[in-house]
Design a protein around this motif. Structure first.
Motif, PDB file in Angstrom:
ATOM      1  N   ASN A   9       0.811  -1.221   0.000  1.00  0.00           N
ATOM      2  CA  ASN A   9       0.000   0.000   0.000  1.00  0.00           C
ATOM      3  C   ASN A   9       0.844   1.269   0.000  1.00  0.00           C
ATOM      4  O   ASN A   9       0.387   2.313   0.436  1.00  0.00           O
ATOM      5  N   MET A  10       2.069   1.172  -0.463  1.00  0.00           N
ATOM      6  CA  MET A  10       2.919   2.355  -0.563  1.00  0.00           C
ATOM      7  C   MET A  10       4.103   2.081  -1.481  1.00  0.00           C
ATOM      8  O   MET A  10       4.490   0.932  -1.675  1.00  0.00           O
ATOM      9  N   LYS A  42       4.472  -0.940   5.416  1.00  0.00           N
ATOM     10  CA  LYS A  42       3.032  -0.936   5.172  1.00  0.00           C
ATOM     11  C   LYS A  42       2.454   0.369   5.688  1.00  0.00           C
ATOM     12  O   LYS A  42       2.955   0.953   6.644  1.00  0.00           O
ATOM     13  N   LYS A  43       1.403   0.789   5.050  1.00  0.00           N
ATOM     14  CA  LYS A  43       0.651   1.941   5.528  1.00  0.00           C
ATOM     15  C   LYS A  43      -0.693   1.414   6.001  1.00  0.00           C
ATOM     16  O   LYS A  43      -1.429   0.792   5.230  1.00  0.00           O
ATOM     17  N   GLU A  44      -0.991   1.631   7.282  1.00  0.00           N
ATOM     18  CA  GLU A  44      -2.263   1.215   7.864  1.00  0.00           C
ATOM     19  C   GLU A  44      -2.917   2.431   8.484  1.00  0.00           C
ATOM     20  O   GLU A  44      -2.424   2.958   9.481  1.00  0.00           O
ATOM     21  N   SER A  46      -3.476   5.830   9.514  1.00  0.00           N
ATOM     22  CA  SER A  46      -2.518   6.938   9.605  1.00  0.00           C
ATOM     23  C   SER A  46      -1.158   6.479  10.129  1.00  0.00           C
ATOM     24  O   SER A  46      -0.305   7.301  10.450  1.00  0.00           O
ATOM     25  N   TYR A  47      -0.951   5.178  10.210  1.00  0.00           N
ATOM     26  CA  TYR A  47       0.295   4.645  10.753  1.00  0.00           C
ATOM     27  C   TYR A  47       1.224   4.139   9.662  1.00  0.00           C
ATOM     28  O   TYR A  47       0.792   3.671   8.619  1.00  0.00           O
ATOM     29  N   GLN A  48       2.509   4.196   9.961  1.00  0.00           N
ATOM     30  CA  GLN A  48       3.542   3.619   9.109  1.00  0.00           C
ATOM     31  C   GLN A  48       4.080   2.398   9.857  1.00  0.00           C
ATOM     32  O   GLN A  48       4.555   2.522  10.981  1.00  0.00           O
ATOM     33  N   LYS A  66       4.974   0.184  14.712  1.00  0.00           N
ATOM     34  CA  LYS A  66       3.964   1.023  14.075  1.00  0.00           C
ATOM     35  C   LYS A  66       4.003   2.394  14.747  1.00  0.00           C
ATOM     36  O   LYS A  66       3.807   2.485  15.960  1.00  0.00           O
ATOM     37  N   ASP A  68       3.607   6.993  13.780  1.00  0.00           N
ATOM     38  CA  ASP A  68       3.011   7.975  12.875  1.00  0.00           C
ATOM     39  C   ASP A  68       3.900   8.300  11.680  1.00  0.00           C
ATOM     40  O   ASP A  68       3.427   8.809  10.679  1.00  0.00           O
ATOM     41  N   SER A  69       5.209   8.043  11.807  1.00  0.00           N
ATOM     42  CA  SER A  69       6.125   8.409  10.721  1.00  0.00           C
ATOM     43  C   SER A  69       6.991   7.214  10.320  1.00  0.00           C
ATOM     44  O   SER A  69       7.262   6.330  11.128  1.00  0.00           O
ATOM     45  N   THR A  70       7.420   7.228   9.081  1.00  0.00           N
ATOM     46  CA  THR A  70       8.280   6.149   8.585  1.00  0.00           C
ATOM     47  C   THR A  70       9.597   6.128   9.342  1.00  0.00           C
ATOM     48  O   THR A  70      10.069   5.066   9.755  1.00  0.00           O
TER      49      THR A  70
END
Length: 180
Positions: A9-10, A42-44, A46-48, A66, A68-70
């Protein structure tokens, strides 16, 4: 280390790959150049999420974080992996010292402040039970009725022993072992 990087998803940019490999350079002292590292971003919502798996013969190091930012997820997963290495260094050393290992044990003795060796977990209870053939859906229902987090059963469709378990998000997972 050899990296295999996936994105769900990214899109994974070259810059992100370079950043990840640079951050993992701190593990160069622990692992040889042939060690494979599997990374999934993965993007779930609003989480990275980042999942890292490092197979070491019969042992697998795995961490998932998991945030908020990569970058936050990368930092957190690196901290988790380093903690695992320090926590289990004695066990890993005993298991792999006599073998040609991908781990460099001298790196553990670098004078850094290290977590104390943990007591080895003990099996304190053994339980035997009859395994009945059922579908994975029936096994999930039985698990819920027993209020357990997992349930071992004989899959009626495949005649194999399987495990159904409750995932963190409330869904179920099914483990179907294969023998290598």
């Amino acid at each position: 280390m050899k990296f295999t990087i996936y994105g769900k998803n990214m899109h994974i940019s070259d810059g992100l790959k370079e950043t990840l490999e640079k951050k993992f350079q701190k593990f160069d002292r622990y692992f040889d150049k042939e060690t494979e590292v599997y990374v999934t971003f993965k993007k779930e919502k609003s989480y990275q999420v980042i999942e890292v798996t490092i197979p070491l013969g019969k042992t697998i190091l795995r961490a998932e974080e998991k945030t908020d930012s990569t970058m936050g997820s990368i930092e957190a997963v690196i901290d988790k992996l380093e903690g695992q290495l320090r926590k289990y260094k004695t066990k890993l050393r005993k298991r792999y010292e006599a073998q040609d290992s991908k781990l460099n044990f001298e790196a553990f003795d670098d004078g850094d402040e290290q977590a104390p060796d943990v007591d080895e977990p003990k099996i304190v209870r053994t339980k035997k039970f009859a395994i009945k053939p059922m579908s994975p859906e029936e096994a999930a229902m039985q698990m819920d009725l027993l209020e357990h987090d997992f349930f071992v059963f004989l899959n009626a469709e495949t005649d194999d022993v399987n495990v159904v378990y409750r995932r963190k998000n409330g869904d179920y997972g099914l483990i179907e072992p294969t023998f290598a």
